[in-house]
Motif scaffolding. Structure first.
Motif, mmCIF file in Angstrom:
data_model
loop_
_atom_site.group_PDB
_atom_site.id
_atom_site.type_symbol
_atom_site.label_atom_id
_atom_site.label_comp_id
_atom_site.label_asym_id
_atom_site.label_seq_id
_atom_site.Cartn_x
_atom_site.Cartn_y
_atom_site.Cartn_z
ATOM 1 N N ASP B 535 0.823 -1.217 0.000
ATOM 2 C CA ASP B 535 0.000 0.000 0.000
ATOM 3 C C ASP B 535 0.856 1.266 0.000
ATOM 4 O O ASP B 535 0.348 2.371 0.241
ATOM 5 N N PHE B 547 -5.802 -0.506 -6.110
ATOM 6 C CA PHE B 547 -7.221 -0.657 -5.751
ATOM 7 C C PHE B 547 -7.579 -2.060 -5.256
ATOM 8 O O PHE B 547 -8.706 -2.528 -5.468
ATOM 9 N N ASP B 549 -9.020 -4.731 -3.053
ATOM 10 C CA ASP B 549 -9.952 -4.845 -1.941
ATOM 11 C C ASP B 549 -10.176 -6.335 -1.665
ATOM 12 O O ASP B 549 -9.441 -7.175 -2.171
ATOM 13 N N ARG B 550 -11.178 -6.644 -0.865
ATOM 14 C CA ARG B 550 -11.349 -8.048 -0.476
ATOM 15 C C ARG B 550 -11.795 -8.918 -1.646
ATOM 16 O O ARG B 550 -11.685 -10.144 -1.585
ATOM 17 N N ASP B 551 -12.251 -8.299 -2.729
ATOM 18 C CA ASP B 551 -12.766 -9.072 -3.853
ATOM 19 C C ASP B 551 -11.798 -9.159 -5.028
ATOM 20 O O ASP B 551 -11.791 -10.151 -5.746
ATOM 21 N N TYR B 664 -0.283 -10.181 2.190
ATOM 22 C CA TYR B 664 -1.198 -9.071 1.888
ATOM 23 C C TYR B 664 -2.432 -9.581 1.142
ATOM 24 O O TYR B 664 -3.568 -9.278 1.514
ATOM 25 N N ARG B 667 -4.567 -12.044 3.236
ATOM 26 C CA ARG B 667 -5.409 -11.344 4.215
ATOM 27 C C ARG B 667 -6.613 -10.697 3.534
ATOM 28 O O ARG B 667 -7.691 -10.623 4.108
ATOM 29 N N LYS B 668 -6.412 -10.193 2.332
ATOM 30 C CA LYS B 668 -7.515 -9.536 1.633
ATOM 31 C C LYS B 668 -8.495 -10.544 1.055
ATOM 32 O O LYS B 668 -9.708 -10.384 1.169
ATOM 33 N N SER B 669 -7.962 -11.580 0.393
ATOM 34 C CA SER B 669 -8.844 -12.498 -0.340
ATOM 35 C C SER B 669 -9.372 -13.622 0.541
ATOM 36 O O SER B 669 -10.451 -14.148 0.287
#
Lengths: 681, 681
Positions: B535, B547, B549-551, B664, B667-669
């Motif tokens: 980030d 950009f 995000d979790r998706d 990273y 944790r997001k996905s």
């Protein structure tokens, strides 16, 4: 009082600069003629038999204040049959105490020692600035904390580590600044709030600063020590633990005879020059500084060696507990920096000599906006210690943001450790009242620099003032302290006073609202520590993580599944913190890793709390600005503009914080704001 | 050749240092006696009638090389009836060309001009170093690119911006370094690969550097220009667009008569001193540098004014297109930095004078490990331009990581823009072959510094060498270039050559594997650009976002739902990039925001691709080290150790990259690795 930003010395300050520079010692003319006459009646003659450099300084300050406020200078006499102020020293009182009584146009100031006289005089001057009726001058005061200290983090190259008010006014280009006017005025400001000790160089002691205890600088140190001692302030130096090696020895091992002899020799030389020298402040084995670990010795062995060298002269060794692994692998989930000070120092309880004083940082991590208190306080039983605060706003907006710190500090001081059962509060432990340590008290990192207003943000003067007043008497409320400062600094206009009070009182909570939530801390840009960067420390070596993933956030420090940090507290606190259902909301993420949907005691989910506080924080800054704007015309233009400029920047940054925090957690959680406010995707 | 790290100048280099310093001009003794005799037979006499400083330099280099390799020095003669090497200049050939023929023990070097002679001589010396049989010396060579340039980013304080090989060897403490040995050896290295232009100061022109075009430094500039011109290299200076204002004018407006006069006067003074001066390099209206925008003028107006001043002397203005909003609000999803150069400059196509040359950075963002090519190339029709590469490994491991860049550059050069239908490749556009621009070619930011091996990482010499060779002839393969360099630098041992080739060839892809995936770029620490920080740029002002995000992750640059950047390409490329189903995997996230579960052409999901490449990247570095370790004893110890030390660090950093990127995105996905490898939670 002839210094200004950038130039260090000028012959003339502008009128506006003078207001900034004088801070809370404005000594503005009293306009109430009747009050003025009352003051003159009881203060035009001052009777005092004793003399000392401190009493001289006190009388000189009294003369200055009365001349400026009431346009007369008192006659000083030793004749006890005169009317007026009668100053006496009564050995039966405690050190540094004073007792003022007003009786039939006579004012009696009876002090425990000459410092008591100084504090009593500042008390009188403060009452006049506060327009206190003469009948209410009577008071009996004794400082709660024996050591009331300031740490300068000034480097001799002229920089101030974590300094946000310009360069150092002590040093420039590896020399002491010749004109000491500024240092003397700083001593006046500090002693007016009751400060009685100062260390004048950064705890990170570099090459040149190592020489402060050597011939190269000793005469300058003595001259500086003499200035501070006029105002009852003991001077300390931060030392380089590896100094023996810088001077040709092959080791700095504290058990080595050569090393012991080196420090004994240094102590003798220093005290031969400066009999009133306070002692050494030591950051050892901390963030790459040298220390006893290098030689397989522990901190007690390391500190005691220095203490033995200083003992013959009454010197003290102040030894910082900020020891942790600053090269942690971020993948390592076992190591917990919060545990480190306790783990290092509690096993040594009772092993330190009685002129060693540990300096325990608040909190266990590093001066964040919200942390639990260090469990070493409440843990140590047989060791002298100081509690360390930071007036410099390293993590709290760097004096670009208006944050009144006394409310934060008072929460720490009022915390109940349960060490000796209920009501064993931090303030009573650090004052020495509970454990009867030989030495105890409070210390803080200063927030001053060469800026004409001392603190960069004019409103940050309040933190310097408030720190001194609060550690003199921790039972003073945050409001009372703020009111004192506002009236002395800006005058008595009722609307102005109330408006400024409304601005400062909630400002710590406001800052917390728009920055890192629920006790998790950090989330700042690395190394300079300003501005939001949520993952700034997440994959680094400093032991400072939040572990946010798509499901939740927080550090598990429980006994059962986490680092066990919670076990460092006494049972009541351990149970409260260790249990996710009883842990206070504001510290939840410090102790627990929870889902974003975890429900707080407030009834909100964690994620909704994050959104709500961040929107609220920005709104509060907007209100702050609205309040302050209403003071246009009520404050002189220069001070008004300088504050307003910083408030505007604070708002800009608060929005950055709000949006970056919200977006970060929205991207991770995918959970919408319940109120449909704008969160950038 | 008497310089070393830190000391700049010594009388004696160690033997190991000499090997590092000589780079690919080792000129080691030929051990094959028969071959040596053949060489001596055809080169012991050199016949040349023409003379010039360049021919003198060529002959001097030839003498040096032959003396060192074959232990003889050629006799130089103007008598055409001698046997040996016959050098002639034939005006009928193009500039800078040379034609070598070998016929019955006679060697003929016919060149288009004296630069052709120089390049021909370097060709001969290279063949000898490569042990090429005499019968294969014959060749006809013409450089593909007319301008083959190097940009130094050296500042006069001695620092090199984005320099990773120590300080500058041009400047120190705002002075030119007096001893020019190093500069001359640099000119030799460059010209041996065909470089014919250099700018000697950073494109960010600060206060002191503004004076390079004034009396203060002009004699030094002339002396430096003279050294480079011996080796056929034109010297350029980066200029400060606001220079007129630094010199007392009230404006730098390009349409102001005073400003025009200022620059005309400067041009006259410069060319009076340095008749062979190349021209100005300008970074204007870019990253806070001044430029014509300040005065409401466009880039054509800005550049043409300077071009008019230089035109009478044949001087050129090289104008960088690296213009974008570097104060973007991260919340702004409309602005797209990738679009900026095209949006700024395409509308000005045809408006520039014919001695203006635009300098177009590859790629559209900023020298990332993987980007599409700048659509300005393929866009501009009526404008001179240079393509800009970066040999300095700013985003590619900063010469601590071994990354061979020629394969990356060749992908750019081979890219088909479709500007004039199929097969309108970048290499043919930048060479001027398609559009017949008056000026064209390639430029790159250098990777050299004061380090004894020039480039910090010894293996980074290959990038400097390879750059020159590749732009001389873009049809040379990456392998051929690497083999040339390896043999000249380390010798001909078959196993060694093959091992080094195996190390360098896949190294760009390896670096891509363990750093940022699928063309998204960035994810580095801010400002210094070294090491992973996913980030790091995500919430900043530089227009560089992923950009995630979790998706999903990626930047939507499509026509329909994104920034429309894809429309800057010709139809075939637009369609390929714009459609998520046809967009090449390696650029997917540059053009599209996709779910982590999106399936690549490779058959893998995006998230699995991220995990796989990051595990693979580290394994490849481990293999690299295994290969290199096998060379112990085959390479001299000093060079071996210096490379090995950096490889060890590269492995450490590759693991940091792997684990931070994987964690990273895990944790997001929340998506597990299909192969169950260790991903830290």
């Amino acid at each position: 009082m002839l210094l200004r930003n950038n130039e260090r010395l000028i012959d003339q300050l502008t009128e506006a600069d003078v207001l900034s520079y004088r801070a809370w010692l404005q000594y503005n003319p009293v306009k109430d003629e009747e009050y003025k006459q009352q003051i003159e009646a009881v203060l035009s003659v001052v009777t005092v038999k004793e003399t000392s450099i401190i009493i001289d300084a006190a009388l000189s300050e009294l003369s200055l204040g009365l001349k400026e406020m009431c346009a007369f200078q008192p006659a000083i006499t030793t004749q006890s049959n005169q009317n007026g102020l009668h100053i006496t020293i009564e050995d039966t009182q405690g050190k540094e105490t004073f007792h003022i009584t007003y009786d039939q146009s006579q004012l009696y100031l009876s002090a425990g020692d000459d410092r008591g006289v100084l504090y009593g005089v500042y008390h009188l001057l403060r009452q006049i600035q506060l327009k206190t009726p003469l009948e209410q001058f009577g008071v009996k005061e004794a400082p709660k904390n024996p050591i009331r200290m300031i740490n300068q983090w000034d480097d001799m190259n002229g920089e101030v580590e974590r300094g946000y008010a310009g360069k150092s006014f002590f040093y420039d280009q590896y020399q002491f600044i010749k004109d000491r006017t500024r240092v003397k005025d700083y001593a006046r400001l500090l002693s007016s709030t009751g400060i009685n000790a100062i260390s004048i160089n950064n705890v990170n002691v570099h090459e040149n600063e190592t020489d402060l205890i050597f011939d190269r600088y000793l005469a300058d140190v003595k001259q500086t020590a003499d200035i501070f001692s006029m105002y009852g302030i003991d001077l300390y130096l931060s030392i380089n633990y590896a100094a023996p090696m810088e001077k040709g020895l092959s080791t700095a091992d504290p058990l080595d005879d050569g090393v012991k002899a080196f420090w004994k020799d240094r102590a003798k030389v220093i005290y031969d020059n400066i009999p009133h020298f306070g002692g050494f402040l030591v950051k050892a084995d901390s963030e790459n500084r040298p220390g006893p670990f290098t030689y397989g010795r522990n901190h007690a062995e390391g500190a005691n060696m220095l203490a033995e060298a200083l003992a013959p002269y009454g010197g003290k060794v102040i030894w910082r507990c900020f020891v942790y692994n600053c090269k942690q692998d971020w993948r390592d989930r076992q190591t917990d920096r919060a545990r480190a000070a306790y783990d290092h120092f509690l096993p040594l309880d009772g092993e330190f000599l009685d002129n060693v004083i540990l300096q325990i940082k608040n909190g266990p991590m590093d001066f964040q906006v919200r942390e639990p208190i260090s469990p070493l306080i409440g843990g140590l039983e047989k060791t002298n210690y100081l509690l360390e605060f930071q007036i410099a706003q390293e993590y709290l907006g760097q004096q670009k943001h208006l944050v009144y710190l006394v409310p934060q500090w008072k929460e720490v001081l009022d915390f109940d450790t349960y060490q000796k059962g209920e009501d064993t509060r931090v303030k009573d432990l650090v004052s020495g009242n509970v454990l009867n340590q030989k030495h105890s008290g409070i210390v803080a990192v200063s927030n001053v620099g060469i800026d004409v207003n001392w603190t960069g943000h004019l409103m940050a003067q309040l933190n310097l003032y408030g720190y001194g007043r609060m550690i003199w008497n921790p039972d003073l409320s945050s409001e009372v302290i703020a009111l004192e400062w506002i009236k002395q600094t800006f005058g008595h206009d009722e609307a102005l006073v109330q408006t400024l009070l409304n601005i400062v009182m909630p400002s710590w909570e406001t800052y917390e609202n728009y920055t890192s939530p629920l006790g998790i801390g950090w989330m700042v840009n690395i190394s300079h520590h300003y501005g939001p960067n949520i993952d700034g420390y997440e994959y680094d070596k400093w032991g400072t993580y939040h572990f946010a993933d798509r499901d939740g956030v927080g550090v598990d420090r429980t006994k059962e599944t986490g680092s066990g940090y919670s076990t460092q507290y006494h049972k009541k606190n351990f149970e409260k913190y260790n249990d996710v259902t009883t842990c206070p909301d504001e510290l939840l993420l410090f102790f627990h890793h929870v889902p974003y949907t975890h429900q707080l005691h407030s009834g909100k989910t964690v994620i909704q709390h994050i959104y709500d506080t961040h929107f609220k924080g920005v709104e509060e800054v907007e209100q702050m600005i609205e309040h302050f704007t209403s003071l246009h015309g009520a404050i002189d233009e220069a001070r008004f503009d300088s504050v307003m400029e910083r408030l505007d920047h604070q708002l800009y940054m608060a929005k950055e914080w709000r949006d970056i925090v919200n977006t970060y957690f929205y991207r991770k959680s995918g959970i919408d704001d319940a109120h449909g406010r704008k969160i950038y995707a």
